[in-house]
Design a protein around this motif. Structure first.
Motif, PDB file in Angstrom:
ATOM      1  N   GLU A 188      -3.421  -7.396  11.313  1.00 14.12           N
ATOM      2  CA  GLU A 188      -2.450  -6.307  11.125  1.00 14.12           C
ATOM      3  C   GLU A 188      -2.930  -5.317  10.057  1.00 14.12           C
ATOM      4  O   GLU A 188      -2.754  -4.105  10.192  1.00 14.12           O
ATOM      5  CB  GLU A 188      -1.084  -6.885  10.758  1.00 14.12           C
ATOM      6  CG  GLU A 188      -0.397  -7.553  11.954  1.00 14.12           C
ATOM      7  CD  GLU A 188       0.570  -8.650  11.552  1.00 14.12           C
ATOM      8  OE1 GLU A 188       0.889  -9.489  12.409  1.00 14.12           O
ATOM      9  OE2 GLU A 188       0.983  -8.673  10.372  1.00 14.12           O
ATOM     10  N   ILE A 189      -3.536  -5.874   9.026  1.00 16.42           N
ATOM     11  CA  ILE A 189      -4.103  -4.991   7.982  1.00 16.42           C
ATOM     12  C   ILE A 189      -5.187  -4.096   8.605  1.00 16.42           C
ATOM     13  O   ILE A 189      -5.247  -2.883   8.353  1.00 16.42           O
ATOM     14  CB  ILE A 189      -4.743  -5.830   6.842  1.00 16.42           C
ATOM     15  CG1 ILE A 189      -3.694  -6.667   6.153  1.00 16.42           C
ATOM     16  CG2 ILE A 189      -5.495  -4.939   5.860  1.00 16.42           C
ATOM     17  CD1 ILE A 189      -2.851  -5.965   5.150  1.00 16.42           C
ATOM     18  N   ASN A 226      -2.658 -15.588   7.127  1.00 16.53           N
ATOM     19  CA  ASN A 226      -1.964 -14.421   6.596  1.00 16.53           C
ATOM     20  C   ASN A 226      -2.646 -13.931   5.329  1.00 16.53           C
ATOM     21  O   ASN A 226      -3.334 -14.668   4.629  1.00 16.53           O
ATOM     22  CB  ASN A 226      -0.501 -14.755   6.326  1.00 16.53           C
ATOM     23  CG  ASN A 226       0.252 -14.887   7.645  1.00 16.53           C
ATOM     24  OD1 ASN A 226      -0.223 -14.440   8.678  1.00 16.53           O
ATOM     25  ND2 ASN A 226       1.404 -15.529   7.602  1.00 16.53           N
ATOM     26  N   PHE A 227      -2.413 -12.670   5.035  1.00 18.82           N
ATOM     27  CA  PHE A 227      -3.118 -12.005   3.942  1.00 18.82           C
ATOM     28  C   PHE A 227      -2.454 -12.304   2.597  1.00 18.82           C
ATOM     29  O   PHE A 227      -1.281 -11.970   2.387  1.00 18.82           O
ATOM     30  CB  PHE A 227      -3.114 -10.500   4.204  1.00 18.82           C
ATOM     31  CG  PHE A 227      -3.968  -9.722   3.255  1.00 18.82           C
ATOM     32  CD1 PHE A 227      -5.351  -9.799   3.312  1.00 18.82           C
ATOM     33  CD2 PHE A 227      -3.381  -8.930   2.294  1.00 18.82           C
ATOM     34  CE1 PHE A 227      -6.130  -9.083   2.432  1.00 18.82           C
ATOM     35  CE2 PHE A 227      -4.160  -8.219   1.406  1.00 18.82           C
ATOM     36  CZ  PHE A 227      -5.542  -8.301   1.481  1.00 18.82           C
ATOM     37  N   LEU A 251      -5.558  -0.110   8.917  1.00 22.30           N
ATOM     38  CA  LEU A 251      -6.768   0.587   8.430  1.00 22.30           C
ATOM     39  C   LEU A 251      -7.404   1.443   9.537  1.00 22.30           C
ATOM     40  O   LEU A 251      -7.919   2.532   9.261  1.00 22.30           O
ATOM     41  CB  LEU A 251      -7.791  -0.428   7.916  1.00 22.30           C
ATOM     42  CG  LEU A 251      -7.519  -1.018   6.541  1.00 22.30           C
ATOM     43  CD1 LEU A 251      -8.579  -2.042   6.179  1.00 22.30           C
ATOM     44  CD2 LEU A 251      -7.483   0.089   5.487  1.00 22.30           C
ATOM     45  N   ILE A 272       1.784 -10.894   6.405  1.00 22.42           N
ATOM     46  CA  ILE A 272       0.922  -9.915   7.094  1.00 22.42           C
ATOM     47  C   ILE A 272      -0.439 -10.555   7.354  1.00 22.42           C
ATOM     48  O   ILE A 272      -1.079 -11.075   6.434  1.00 22.42           O
ATOM     49  CB  ILE A 272       0.748  -8.660   6.216  1.00 22.42           C
ATOM     50  CG1 ILE A 272       2.126  -8.072   5.893  1.00 22.42           C
ATOM     51  CG2 ILE A 272      -0.117  -7.615   6.911  1.00 22.42           C
ATOM     52  CD1 ILE A 272       2.107  -7.064   4.776  1.00 22.42           C
ATOM     53  N   ARG A 288      -4.512 -10.650   8.672  1.00 19.76           N
ATOM     54  CA  ARG A 288      -5.697  -9.798   8.462  1.00 19.76           C
ATOM     55  C   ARG A 288      -5.834  -8.790   9.601  1.00 19.76           C
ATOM     56  O   ARG A 288      -6.190  -7.628   9.370  1.00 19.76           O
ATOM     57  CB  ARG A 288      -6.929 -10.705   8.393  1.00 19.76           C
ATOM     58  CG  ARG A 288      -8.237 -10.008   8.137  1.00 19.76           C
ATOM     59  CD  ARG A 288      -9.321 -11.053   7.904  1.00 19.76           C
ATOM     60  NE  ARG A 288     -10.633 -10.448   7.788  1.00 19.76           N
ATOM     61  CZ  ARG A 288     -11.509 -10.371   8.774  1.00 19.76           C
ATOM     62  NH1 ARG A 288     -11.180 -10.831   9.965  1.00 19.76           N
ATOM     63  NH2 ARG A 288     -12.691  -9.828   8.594  1.00 19.76           N
TER      64      ARG A 288
END
Lengths: 268, 178
Positions: free
Chosen positions: A39-40, A29-30, A44, A35, A37
Motif C-alpha cells: 500500500e505504501i 505491515n509497515f 508512492l 498499512i 508495504r
C-alpha cells in the motif's frame, strides 16, 4: 530476495525457492501499523510522478531544462501518439486519463527494478484490475453516449458480416468486448509483471545464496560458480525487465486508447 | 528452470492456495483508487493546463523570434542593397573626387601664377621706377658736380683769361652742356 534466500535448500536445489510463493508478493505491515508495504508503494507510485511532473512544469520555461524536457516528451508521446494518434478526432479530451494510467503504471512497474524495493505494485491484481475496469467503463460509456443503443446492437448484430454468421460473430463480439477485454487488459499487465518479479527474485535470491551461503556452517566453494551464473543471468533479466516495465505501461495505455477509439469511431 | 518454476507454483498452491494472488486485496484496491485519483486530478487540473501554458508561451516566443528574424533579414537585405549601390557608385565617386581635386588644384595653380605674375610685374615696375628715379637723381647730382667743377675750372681759367675769352668760354660751355 533475502526472504526467499532464507528458505533455500542449497544442497538439493539449483534454483532456490521460497517455502510459500506468497513470500514473494505479500509482506508484513509497515512499522507496526495496519498499512502494508504494498500500500505504501501504491501511494508512492502516485506521489513520485506527481512530484516529478510538478517540478518539471513548475517554471513553465520557454527553454526547457532536463526534467521539463523529459516530462514534456512523455506528455507529448501520450497526447500526440496515443490520445490523438490512436483515438483521432476528439481523442484529446482523454489525454488526462491516458497520461494518468501511463504514469501510474510506469512508476508502479519500475518498482520492480528499483533497488531496495524490487516489487512492482502491478504484480498485485488490485491495480491492473482497477485500471482495466476504469478503461472498461470509459469505453462502454463513450460507446453508449456516441452511438446510443446502437452500440450494443452493433456488437450483437455486426455489419459487414454474412447474415448466417452474424449470430455467432455477434455472441463472440459481445463476449469479447464486454467481458474479455477488461480481464485480458488486466491479466496482460499482471502476468507480465508477476513473471518478471518471480524470475528476478528467484535468480537473484539463488545468486545471493550460492555466493554468500548465509547460515551455512562450512562454505562450499564449488557452489559459488552456480551463484555467479544465476546472479549474472538475473542482472541480464534486470535490464530486460526495465524494458518490460516501460513497454507494459505503454501497451496498457495504447490498448485503452484503442478500446476508446472503437467506441468513439465505430466506422473505423 | 521452467520446471523449477512450475514446481514452485504447484507447491505453493498445495501449501497455501496461490489463487489468493489472483484476487485483488480490498485494502490495495482502496489504496489504488485513492492513489490513481490523486494522479488523475493532478494531471487533469494542474499538469496539462501548465503544459499548455508552457507550449503557448513557447509558440509565442518562437513566433516572435521568427518575426524578428524576418524583420532583421529584410533590414539586412535593404542594407546590402544600399551597400551594393554604394560600391557600384564608388568608382564614379572616386573619379569625381579626383576630377574635382584636379580642377581645384588647377584653379589654385592659375591663381598663384596670376598672383606671382602680378607681383613680379609690380616688382619690375617698382624697380624700373626706382631705377629711373635714381638715374634722375644721379644725373641731377652729376650736373651739380659738373656745374661746380665747371665753375671752379672756369674761375681758374677766368682768372687767367680776358673778360671776352671768359665770356666766350662760358657761352661755349653752356652750349655744349646744352
Amino acid at each position: 530476495m533475502i526472504t526467499a534466500a532464507e528458505t533455500c535448500d542449497f544442497i538439493n536445489e539449483v534454483v532456490c525457492k521460497p517455502a510459500n510463493v506468497k513470500d514473494l508478493f505479500e509482506f508484513g505491515n509497515f512499522a507496526g501499523t495496519q498499512i502494508s508495504r504494498t500500500e505504501i508503494l501504491i501511494v508512492l507510485a502516485a506521489l513520485i510522478p506527481v512530484v516529478l511532473v510538478f517540478f518539471g512544469l513548475r517554471k513553465k520555461s520557454v527553454v526547457p531544462g532536463k526534467l521539463q524536457s523529459v516530462v514534456e516528451t512523455i506528455f507529448s508521446l501520450v497526447k500526440d501518439e496515443i490520445a490523438v494518434g490512436v483515438i483521432g478526432r476528439g481523442g484529446e479530451r482523454f489525454t488526462p486519463y491516458l497520461l494518468s494510467i501511463f504514469l501510474f503504471i510506469l512508476f508502479g512497474n519500475l518498482f520492480e527494478v528499483a533497488p531496495f524495493i524490487n516489487f512492482p505494485i502491478t504484480s498485485r491484481m488490485a491495480i491492473p484490475l482497477f485500471l482495466s475496469l476504469v478503461t472498461y467503463f470509459i469505453f462502454v460509456f463513450v460507446g453508449v453516449r456516441e452511438q446510443g443503443f446502437g452500440y450494443i446492437t452493433h456488437l450483437v448484430w455486426p455489419s459487414g458480416v454474412p447474415t448466417a454468421l452474424k449470430p455467432l460473430v455477434g455472441v463472440i463480439e459481445l463476449i469479447s468486448v464486454l467481458l474479455v477485454r477488461p480481464f485480458s487488459l488486466a491479466v496482460r499487465l499482471f502476468a507480465n509483471l508477476v513473471a518478471g518479479h518471480v524470475m528476478l527474485s528467484l535468480l537473484l535470491a539463488s545468486g545471493y545464496f550460492f555466493i554468500v551461503q548465509p547460515g551455512v556452517s562450512e562454505y562450499i566453494i564449488s557452489k559459488a560458480p552456480v551463484g555467479i551464473a544465476w546472479f549474472t543471468l538475473g542482472l541480464l533479466i534486470y535490464g530486460f525487465e526495465l524494458i518490460v516495465s516501460i513497454l507494459q505501461a505503454y501497451i496498457f495505455t495504447l490498448l485503452s486508447a484503442v478500446y476508446i477509439q472503437t467506441s468513439l469511431h465505430p466506422e473505423h | 528452470m521452467i520446471l523449477n518454476l512450475e514446481n514452485l507454483f504447484a507447491e505453493a498452491e498445495e501449501s497455501s492456495s496461490g489463487l489468493d494472488l489472483l484476487l485483488p486485496a480490498t485494502s490495495e484496491l482502496v489504496a489504488g483508487v485513492a492513489a490513481f485519483s490523486v494522479v488523475f486530478f493532478f494531471i487533469w487540473k494542474w499538469a496539462l493546463p501548465a503544459l499548455n501554458v508552457t507550449l503557448e508561451n513557447r509558440a509565442a516566443a518562437i513566433e516572435g523570434q521568427i518575426q524578428e528574424a524576418e524583420n532583421t533579414k529584410v533590414e539586412a537585405e535593404k542594407s546590402k542593397a544600399e551597400y551594393d549601390k554604394i560600391i557600384a557608385n564608388a568608382d564614379a565617386e572616386v573619379q569625381k573626387i579626383i576630377d574635382e581635386g584636379k580642377a581645384a588644384a588647377e584653379k589654385i595653380k592659375e591663381e598663384l601664377l596670376a598672383e606671382a605674375k602680378s607681383e613680379a610685374s609690380a616688382i619690375v615696375e617698382k624697380a624700373k621706377a626706382d631705377s629711373e628715379a635714381e638715374k634722375e637723381r644721379l644725373a641731377s647730382d652729376l650736373k651739380g658736380e659738373v656745374a661746380e667743377l665747371s665753375l671752379q675750372i672756369s674761375q681758374k681759367v677766368a682768372s687767367s683769361m680776358s673778360k671776352d675769352d671768359q665770356q666766350k668760354l662760358i657761352d661755349n660751355f653752356i652750349k655744349e652742356m646744352g
